[in-house]
Design a protein around this motif. Structure first.
Motif, mmCIF file in Angstrom:
data_model
loop_
_atom_site.group_PDB
_atom_site.id
_atom_site.type_symbol
_atom_site.label_atom_id
_atom_site.label_comp_id
_atom_site.label_asym_id
_atom_site.label_seq_id
_atom_site.Cartn_x
_atom_site.Cartn_y
_atom_site.Cartn_z
ATOM 1 N N ASN A 9 50.657 -9.615 87.421
ATOM 2 C CA ASN A 9 50.221 -10.993 87.241
ATOM 3 C C ASN A 9 51.097 -12.028 87.917
ATOM 4 O O ASN A 9 50.643 -13.138 88.181
ATOM 5 C CB ASN A 9 50.157 -11.330 85.748
ATOM 6 C CG ASN A 9 49.227 -10.434 84.995
ATOM 7 O OD1 ASN A 9 48.178 -10.049 85.496
ATOM 8 N ND2 ASN A 9 49.611 -10.069 83.787
ATOM 9 N N ALA A 10 52.372 -11.700 88.156
ATOM 10 C CA ALA A 10 53.302 -12.737 88.592
ATOM 11 C C ALA A 10 54.400 -12.152 89.472
ATOM 12 O O ALA A 10 55.536 -11.993 89.044
ATOM 13 C CB ALA A 10 53.904 -13.441 87.376
ATOM 14 N N VAL A 11 54.049 -11.825 90.708
ATOM 15 C CA VAL A 11 55.037 -11.329 91.661
ATOM 16 C C VAL A 11 55.488 -12.532 92.500
ATOM 17 O O VAL A 11 54.697 -13.114 93.238
ATOM 18 C CB VAL A 11 54.456 -10.228 92.569
ATOM 19 C CG1 VAL A 11 55.517 -9.719 93.537
ATOM 20 C CG2 VAL A 11 53.879 -9.083 91.736
ATOM 21 N N VAL A 12 56.743 -12.902 92.361
ATOM 22 C CA VAL A 12 57.268 -14.067 93.076
ATOM 23 C C VAL A 12 57.197 -13.790 94.577
ATOM 24 O O VAL A 12 57.708 -12.779 95.060
ATOM 25 C CB VAL A 12 58.716 -14.371 92.628
ATOM 26 C CG1 VAL A 12 59.278 -15.570 93.384
ATOM 27 C CG2 VAL A 12 58.768 -14.605 91.118
ATOM 28 N N GLU A 13 56.545 -14.684 95.313
ATOM 29 C CA GLU A 13 56.296 -14.414 96.734
ATOM 30 C C GLU A 13 57.576 -14.279 97.558
ATOM 31 O O GLU A 13 57.571 -13.609 98.590
ATOM 32 C CB GLU A 13 55.364 -15.456 97.339
ATOM 33 C CG GLU A 13 55.952 -16.837 97.493
ATOM 34 C CD GLU A 13 54.957 -17.834 98.087
ATOM 35 O OE1 GLU A 13 53.842 -17.446 98.496
ATOM 36 O OE2 GLU A 13 55.310 -19.018 98.140
ATOM 37 N N THR A 14 58.666 -14.870 97.105
ATOM 38 C CA THR A 14 59.930 -14.734 97.838
ATOM 39 C C THR A 14 60.645 -13.426 97.518
ATOM 40 O O THR A 14 61.655 -13.109 98.144
ATOM 41 C CB THR A 14 60.870 -15.917 97.532
ATOM 42 O OG1 THR A 14 61.054 -16.013 96.114
ATOM 43 C CG2 THR A 14 60.308 -17.222 98.082
ATOM 44 N N VAL B 100 66.681 -21.375 94.195
ATOM 45 C CA VAL B 100 67.165 -21.729 95.536
ATOM 46 C C VAL B 100 66.043 -22.292 96.401
ATOM 47 O O VAL B 100 66.206 -23.309 97.064
ATOM 48 C CB VAL B 100 67.802 -20.499 96.234
ATOM 49 C CG1 VAL B 100 68.192 -20.828 97.675
ATOM 50 C CG2 VAL B 100 69.002 -19.990 95.451
ATOM 51 N N GLU B 101 64.886 -21.647 96.363
ATOM 52 C CA GLU B 101 63.770 -22.001 97.243
ATOM 53 C C GLU B 101 62.888 -23.118 96.691
ATOM 54 O O GLU B 101 62.015 -23.609 97.396
ATOM 55 C CB GLU B 101 62.900 -20.765 97.507
ATOM 56 C CG GLU B 101 63.650 -19.590 98.095
ATOM 57 C CD GLU B 101 64.164 -19.854 99.490
ATOM 58 O OE1 GLU B 101 63.505 -20.608 100.239
ATOM 59 O OE2 GLU B 101 65.223 -19.309 99.828
ATOM 60 N N GLY B 102 63.091 -23.493 95.443
ATOM 61 C CA GLY B 102 62.224 -24.489 94.820
ATOM 62 C C GLY B 102 60.907 -23.861 94.392
ATOM 63 O O GLY B 102 60.843 -22.663 94.106
ATOM 64 N N TYR B 103 59.863 -24.640 94.362
ATOM 65 C CA TYR B 103 58.567 -24.142 93.906
ATOM 66 C C TYR B 103 57.945 -23.230 94.956
ATOM 67 O O TYR B 103 57.722 -23.648 96.095
ATOM 68 C CB TYR B 103 57.633 -25.305 93.559
ATOM 69 C CG TYR B 103 58.082 -26.013 92.303
ATOM 70 C CD1 TYR B 103 57.807 -25.482 91.055
ATOM 71 C CD2 TYR B 103 58.810 -27.197 92.375
ATOM 72 C CE1 TYR B 103 58.239 -26.112 89.892
ATOM 73 C CE2 TYR B 103 59.239 -27.834 91.221
ATOM 74 C CZ TYR B 103 58.958 -27.287 89.991
ATOM 75 O OH TYR B 103 59.387 -27.895 88.854
ATOM 76 N N VAL B 104 57.682 -21.992 94.546
ATOM 77 C CA VAL B 104 57.077 -20.992 95.431
ATOM 78 C C VAL B 104 55.894 -20.360 94.707
ATOM 79 O O VAL B 104 55.717 -20.519 93.492
ATOM 80 C CB VAL B 104 58.094 -19.894 95.839
ATOM 81 C CG1 VAL B 104 59.258 -20.515 96.615
ATOM 82 C CG2 VAL B 104 58.604 -19.122 94.632
ATOM 83 N N GLY B 105 55.107 -19.637 95.434
ATOM 84 C CA GLY B 105 53.907 -19.029 94.869
ATOM 85 C C GLY B 105 54.164 -17.789 94.046
ATOM 86 O O GLY B 105 55.179 -17.098 94.219
ATOM 87 N N LEU B 106 53.221 -17.529 93.143
ATOM 88 C CA LEU B 106 53.206 -16.294 92.363
ATOM 89 C C LEU B 106 51.976 -15.495 92.790
ATOM 90 O O LEU B 106 50.856 -15.973 92.680
ATOM 91 C CB LEU B 106 53.078 -16.587 90.860
ATOM 92 C CG LEU B 106 54.317 -16.933 90.087
ATOM 93 C CD1 LEU B 106 53.959 -17.248 88.634
ATOM 94 C CD2 LEU B 106 55.344 -15.824 90.155
#
Length: 162
Positions: free
Chosen positions: A117-122, A149-155
């Motif tokens: 459900n929630a794999v951090v794209e970074t 570090v990267e701020g708001y990123v996709g899940l």
């Protein structure tokens, strides 16, 4: 490497790297200040879910996974899993072995698919691993994760038919 069911006796070996990974705040949606007892309750899940550890020949815990039903009711045929590898043992195939184990578990248990459900794209290593095992990104929640570090990123939502 042996993968076996995790027990409460394994928790003292799991907790240090579990805590390190969660407190880093860059790959799990868990609270970064999750307590040891709360974490144990969240991770060492009761049957029919399953938590496992990967151990070496000397019994050292290298990593852990938990597997569970992703949804209830008419969507209860979808499994999910989460993985943590002790950073001291990364790059040795532990994550791949745990992921493959969970896919086999889900297939044997009669699930029709697995969904993360929630794999951090970074988290590029995890995304690459899951893709190599046949998972596909079926959607991404833009800015769904506030990376330290990267701020708001996709899940990513990732899926694999079984």
């Amino acid at each position: 490497m042996l993968i076996r069911e995790a027990t409460t006796e394994d928790w003292p070996a799991i907790w240090p790297f579990f805590h390190e990974i969660v407190a880093a705040g860059d790959s799990f949606t868990y609270p970064v200040d999750l307590s040891r007892d709360e974490a144990r309750e969240w991770w060492l899940v009761p049957a029919p879910s399953l938590a496992v550890v990967a151990v070496d020949d000397s019994g050292t815990v290298l990593g852990t996974a938990k597997m569970n039903r992703n949804h209830m009711g008419n969507s209860s045929h979808i499994a999910s899993a989460s993985y943590m590898v002790d950073p001291a043992h990364s790059g040795k195939g532990v994550g791949r072995a745990l992921c493959q184990y969970s896919v086999d578990w889900a297939r044997t248990a009669g699930f029709r698919a697995m969904q993360f459900n929630a794999v951090v794209e970074t988290n590029v290593y995890a995304v690459r691993l899951y893709r190599s095992l046949g998972f596909e990104v079926v959607g991404t929640l833009p800015e769904g994760f506030n990376h330290p570090v990267e701020g708001y990123v996709g899940l990513h939502v990732m899926h694999k038919a079984l």
